[in-house]
Design a protein around this motif. Sequence first.
Motif, PDB file in Angstrom:
ATOM      1  N   LYS A  20       0.831  -1.190   0.000  1.00  0.00           N
ATOM      2  CA  LYS A  20       0.000   0.000   0.000  1.00  0.00           C
ATOM      3  C   LYS A  20       0.873   1.251   0.000  1.00  0.00           C
ATOM      4  O   LYS A  20       2.015   1.221   0.455  1.00  0.00           O
ATOM      5  CB  LYS A  20      -0.926   0.043   1.229  1.00  0.00           C
ATOM      6  N   VAL A  21       0.321   2.347  -0.483  1.00  0.00           N
ATOM      7  CA  VAL A  21       1.013   3.629  -0.465  1.00  0.00           C
ATOM      8  C   VAL A  21       0.427   4.487   0.641  1.00  0.00           C
ATOM      9  O   VAL A  21      -0.800   4.591   0.780  1.00  0.00           O
ATOM     10  CB  VAL A  21       0.860   4.355  -1.823  1.00  0.00           C
ATOM     11  N   LEU A  22       1.305   5.083   1.443  1.00  0.00           N
ATOM     12  CA  LEU A  22       0.883   5.971   2.519  1.00  0.00           C
ATOM     13  C   LEU A  22       1.177   7.414   2.140  1.00  0.00           C
ATOM     14  O   LEU A  22       2.291   7.739   1.711  1.00  0.00           O
ATOM     15  CB  LEU A  22       1.601   5.635   3.831  1.00  0.00           C
ATOM     16  N   ARG A  23       0.195   8.256   2.325  1.00  0.00           N
ATOM     17  CA  ARG A  23       0.344   9.687   2.069  1.00  0.00           C
ATOM     18  C   ARG A  23       0.464  10.393   3.410  1.00  0.00           C
ATOM     19  O   ARG A  23      -0.489  10.465   4.183  1.00  0.00           O
ATOM     20  CB  ARG A  23      -0.858  10.192   1.292  1.00  0.00           C
ATOM     21  N   LEU A  24       1.648  10.895   3.732  1.00  0.00           N
ATOM     22  CA  LEU A  24       1.892  11.536   5.023  1.00  0.00           C
ATOM     23  C   LEU A  24       1.243  12.920   5.042  1.00  0.00           C
ATOM     24  O   LEU A  24       1.367  13.687   4.092  1.00  0.00           O
ATOM     25  CB  LEU A  24       3.392  11.651   5.272  1.00  0.00           C
ATOM     26  N   ARG A  25       0.581  13.225   6.166  1.00  0.00           N
ATOM     27  CA  ARG A  25      -0.132  14.500   6.239  1.00  0.00           C
ATOM     28  C   ARG A  25      -0.151  14.999   7.673  1.00  0.00           C
ATOM     29  O   ARG A  25      -0.496  14.270   8.593  1.00  0.00           O
ATOM     30  CB  ARG A  25      -1.554  14.333   5.737  1.00  0.00           C
ATOM     31  N   GLY A  26       0.266  16.264   7.857  1.00  0.00           N
ATOM     32  CA  GLY A  26       0.178  16.898   9.164  1.00  0.00           C
ATOM     33  C   GLY A  26      -1.065  17.761   9.219  1.00  0.00           C
ATOM     34  O   GLY A  26      -2.192  17.280   9.230  1.00  0.00           O
ATOM     35  N   GLY A  27      -0.864  19.079   9.184  1.00  0.00           N
ATOM     36  CA  GLY A  27      -2.004  19.987   9.207  1.00  0.00           C
ATOM     37  C   GLY A  27      -2.680  20.151   7.864  1.00  0.00           C
ATOM     38  O   GLY A  27      -3.766  20.726   7.767  1.00  0.00           O
ATOM     39  N   GLY A  28      -2.048  19.681   6.795  1.00  0.00           N
ATOM     40  CA  GLY A  28      -2.638  19.759   5.469  1.00  0.00           C
ATOM     41  C   GLY A  28      -2.641  21.148   4.865  1.00  0.00           C
ATOM     42  O   GLY A  28      -3.324  21.389   3.868  1.00  0.00           O
ATOM     43  N   THR A  29      -1.877  22.064   5.438  1.00  0.00           N
ATOM     44  CA  THR A  29      -1.898  23.444   4.935  1.00  0.00           C
ATOM     45  C   THR A  29      -1.158  23.602   3.617  1.00  0.00           C
ATOM     46  O   THR A  29      -1.276  24.646   2.963  1.00  0.00           O
ATOM     47  CB  THR A  29      -1.286  24.409   5.972  1.00  0.00           C
ATOM     48  N   LYS A  30      -0.394  22.591   3.222  1.00  0.00           N
ATOM     49  CA  LYS A  30       0.352  22.660   1.963  1.00  0.00           C
ATOM     50  C   LYS A  30      -0.113  21.580   0.992  1.00  0.00           C
ATOM     51  O   LYS A  30       0.631  21.165   0.097  1.00  0.00           O
ATOM     52  CB  LYS A  30       1.852  22.555   2.243  1.00  0.00           C
ATOM     53  N   ASP A  31      -1.356  21.137   1.149  1.00  0.00           N
ATOM     54  CA  ASP A  31      -1.901  20.115   0.261  1.00  0.00           C
ATOM     55  C   ASP A  31      -1.930  20.572  -1.191  1.00  0.00           C
ATOM     56  O   ASP A  31      -1.920  19.752  -2.107  1.00  0.00           O
ATOM     57  CB  ASP A  31      -3.324  19.736   0.693  1.00  0.00           C
ATOM     58  N   PHE A  32      -2.001  21.884  -1.417  1.00  0.00           N
ATOM     59  CA  PHE A  32      -2.098  22.393  -2.783  1.00  0.00           C
ATOM     60  C   PHE A  32      -0.779  22.327  -3.540  1.00  0.00           C
ATOM     61  O   PHE A  32      -0.740  22.523  -4.760  1.00  0.00           O
ATOM     62  CB  PHE A  32      -2.586  23.856  -2.767  1.00  0.00           C
ATOM     63  N   LEU A  33       0.318  22.039  -2.854  1.00  0.00           N
ATOM     64  CA  LEU A  33       1.638  22.046  -3.477  1.00  0.00           C
ATOM     65  C   LEU A  33       1.989  20.683  -4.072  1.00  0.00           C
ATOM     66  O   LEU A  33       1.662  19.646  -3.511  1.00  0.00           O
ATOM     67  CB  LEU A  33       2.698  22.439  -2.454  1.00  0.00           C
ATOM     68  N   GLY A  34       2.669  20.699  -5.197  1.00  0.00           N
ATOM     69  CA  GLY A  34       3.122  19.464  -5.811  1.00  0.00           C
ATOM     70  C   GLY A  34       2.035  18.808  -6.641  1.00  0.00           C
ATOM     71  O   GLY A  34       0.899  19.273  -6.720  1.00  0.00           O
ATOM     72  N   GLN A  35       2.398  17.693  -7.290  1.00  0.00           N
ATOM     73  CA  GLN A  35       1.403  16.918  -8.026  1.00  0.00           C
ATOM     74  C   GLN A  35       0.389  16.352  -7.031  1.00  0.00           C
ATOM     75  O   GLN A  35       0.719  16.107  -5.876  1.00  0.00           O
ATOM     76  CB  GLN A  35       2.075  15.774  -8.791  1.00  0.00           C
ATOM     77  N   SER A  36      -0.829  16.119  -7.461  1.00  0.00           N
ATOM     78  CA  SER A  36      -1.858  15.576  -6.566  1.00  0.00           C
ATOM     79  C   SER A  36      -1.413  14.213  -6.060  1.00  0.00           C
ATOM     80  O   SER A  36      -1.215  13.287  -6.852  1.00  0.00           O
ATOM     81  CB  SER A  36      -3.190  15.455  -7.297  1.00  0.00           C
ATOM     82  N   PRO A  37      -1.229  14.075  -4.735  1.00  0.00           N
ATOM     83  CA  PRO A  37      -0.691  12.819  -4.196  1.00  0.00           C
ATOM     84  C   PRO A  37      -1.739  11.717  -4.137  1.00  0.00           C
ATOM     85  O   PRO A  37      -2.935  11.970  -4.002  1.00  0.00           O
ATOM     86  CB  PRO A  37      -0.223  13.220  -2.795  1.00  0.00           C
ATOM     87  N   GLN A  38      -1.256  10.493  -4.233  1.00  0.00           N
ATOM     88  CA  GLN A  38      -2.108   9.309  -4.118  1.00  0.00           C
ATOM     89  C   GLN A  38      -1.777   8.600  -2.804  1.00  0.00           C
ATOM     90  O   GLN A  38      -0.768   8.861  -2.176  1.00  0.00           O
ATOM     91  CB  GLN A  38      -1.852   8.369  -5.302  1.00  0.00           C
ATOM     92  N   GLY A  39      -2.646   7.691  -2.396  1.00  0.00           N
ATOM     93  CA  GLY A  39      -2.355   6.873  -1.230  1.00  0.00           C
ATOM     94  C   GLY A  39      -3.253   7.140  -0.043  1.00  0.00           C
ATOM     95  O   GLY A  39      -4.015   8.106   0.001  1.00  0.00           O
ATOM     96  N   GLU A  40      -3.154   6.261   0.924  1.00  0.00           N
ATOM     97  CA  GLU A  40      -3.939   6.350   2.159  1.00  0.00           C
ATOM     98  C   GLU A  40      -3.286   7.340   3.120  1.00  0.00           C
ATOM     99  O   GLU A  40      -2.091   7.263   3.384  1.00  0.00           O
ATOM    100  CB  GLU A  40      -4.016   4.963   2.796  1.00  0.00           C
ATOM    101  N   VAL A  41      -4.075   8.271   3.643  1.00  0.00           N
ATOM    102  CA  VAL A  41      -3.537   9.312   4.522  1.00  0.00           C
ATOM    103  C   VAL A  41      -3.083   8.725   5.858  1.00  0.00           C
ATOM    104  O   VAL A  41      -3.813   7.960   6.492  1.00  0.00           O
ATOM    105  CB  VAL A  41      -4.579  10.413   4.770  1.00  0.00           C
ATOM    106  N   LEU A  42      -1.875   9.074   6.256  1.00  0.00           N
ATOM    107  CA  LEU A  42      -1.367   8.750   7.593  1.00  0.00           C
ATOM    108  C   LEU A  42      -1.137  10.064   8.315  1.00  0.00           C
ATOM    109  O   LEU A  42      -0.233  10.829   7.967  1.00  0.00           O
ATOM    110  CB  LEU A  42      -0.067   7.948   7.504  1.00  0.00           C
ATOM    111  N   ASP A  43      -1.971  10.350   9.298  1.00  0.00           N
ATOM    112  CA  ASP A  43      -1.917  11.608  10.031  1.00  0.00           C
ATOM    113  C   ASP A  43      -0.768  11.568  11.035  1.00  0.00           C
ATOM    114  O   ASP A  43      -0.698  10.669  11.875  1.00  0.00           O
ATOM    115  CB  ASP A  43      -3.252  11.828  10.756  1.00  0.00           C
ATOM    116  N   THR A  44       0.125  12.556  10.959  1.00  0.00           N
ATOM    117  CA  THR A  44       1.307  12.582  11.826  1.00  0.00           C
ATOM    118  C   THR A  44       1.144  13.491  13.039  1.00  0.00           C
ATOM    119  O   THR A  44       2.048  13.586  13.864  1.00  0.00           O
ATOM    120  CB  THR A  44       2.538  13.063  11.029  1.00  0.00           C
ATOM    121  N   ARG A  45      -0.011  14.162  13.151  1.00  0.00           N
ATOM    122  CA  ARG A  45      -0.171  15.149  14.222  1.00  0.00           C
ATOM    123  C   ARG A  45      -0.201  14.543  15.620  1.00  0.00           C
ATOM    124  O   ARG A  45       0.014  15.250  16.615  1.00  0.00           O
ATOM    125  CB  ARG A  45      -1.434  15.978  13.984  1.00  0.00           C
TER     126      ARG A  45
END
Length: 383
Positions: A20-45
Amino acid sequence: MQVQLNTLQDAVRQAAAERKVLRLRGGGTKDFLGQSPQGEVLDTRGYAGIISHEPTELVITVRAGTPLAEVEAALAAKGQSLAFEPPHFGPGATVGGMVAAGLSGPARASVGAVRDFILGARFINGKGEDLTFGGQVMKNVAGYDVSRLLAGSWGTLGIITEVSLKVLPVAPAEATLMCAGLAQAEALELLHRWGGQPLPLNASAWVHDTTAQPGQDMLFVRLRGAVAAVESAVGTMTADAQALGAQVTRMDNAQVVADWMASREQTLPFFTAPSDDACLWRLSLPQTAPVMDVPYAQYIEWQGAQRWLWAPASAATALREAAQRVGGHATLFRQSADRQASLAMAQDVPVFSPMSETLQRIQRNLQQQFDPHGVFATGRMGA
């Protein structure tokens, strides 16, 4: 909710086992940056908290899920700061996201980037291993400098769990000068001249201000340092700008702090999309690059090294060729809400400039070493 380090390790190991692919995510304030990521969100907060802060040693060590605002408040209480002024882009920004994005604010050209302040880091690779690189001292030369490699890696190498950062005392004096009436070429020439002198130039911003009637070219410069140095520089720089016909005003520090923060957070009027098909482009260039021959209004920072402009996606090739000719590159940084709403449209232009085959090979090798099972292969940095 607090999580344990082994919980994050288990999540990575399970993802590796299940491919599986994990998409690392904290506050998500920079979600708009980069290519649209794929994968299951892993919340690091959940892995958060300040581990240690040694004001006399100018070092702070924090867990990656810690809110960036919390760290800045703790430093401010001791008269210290993150000198590179990392942008938040929202109230939920985390330290891990700050490092992973590798973005710096107005003072970047004078004090350095995020990576220059990373002393050490701890992270979990794609095999679930807990790795530590660097330390908590300035002159640490043991092993590979992987901790700084994490800056700007966008979560593609592993989960950043802890980071030790160099901090600096707040400057004893500060002044901002507004120089009205300097064309872009004049402003760049003046900034280059000042850059070659022992002046406490900390940040700069040039823009054609369309909010004024009529529109006017404006150069803003911020000085930071010892009181005597700042006051002396104010006189020198005022005289230099006036010699070019500029009207120079020393701004009130209490008021201008909000303007520099707006520049950092991209909330100035310039950063409002002018049309539905507009894209915000970031041109990263040598400071000595000349005025760019492009038909778009610009906002110029970092003494000429960072130039922002709004242009349609169809201008990608022209912008990237223009940037490459002077030794730089162009990034599609942000898209208008209407354009982002269409995923198919948002993917038709690569966010990042194509890398050379040599750089692609280095990146593939790094990802293979740190993430052999592709757990973090979200595609955020491109194919």
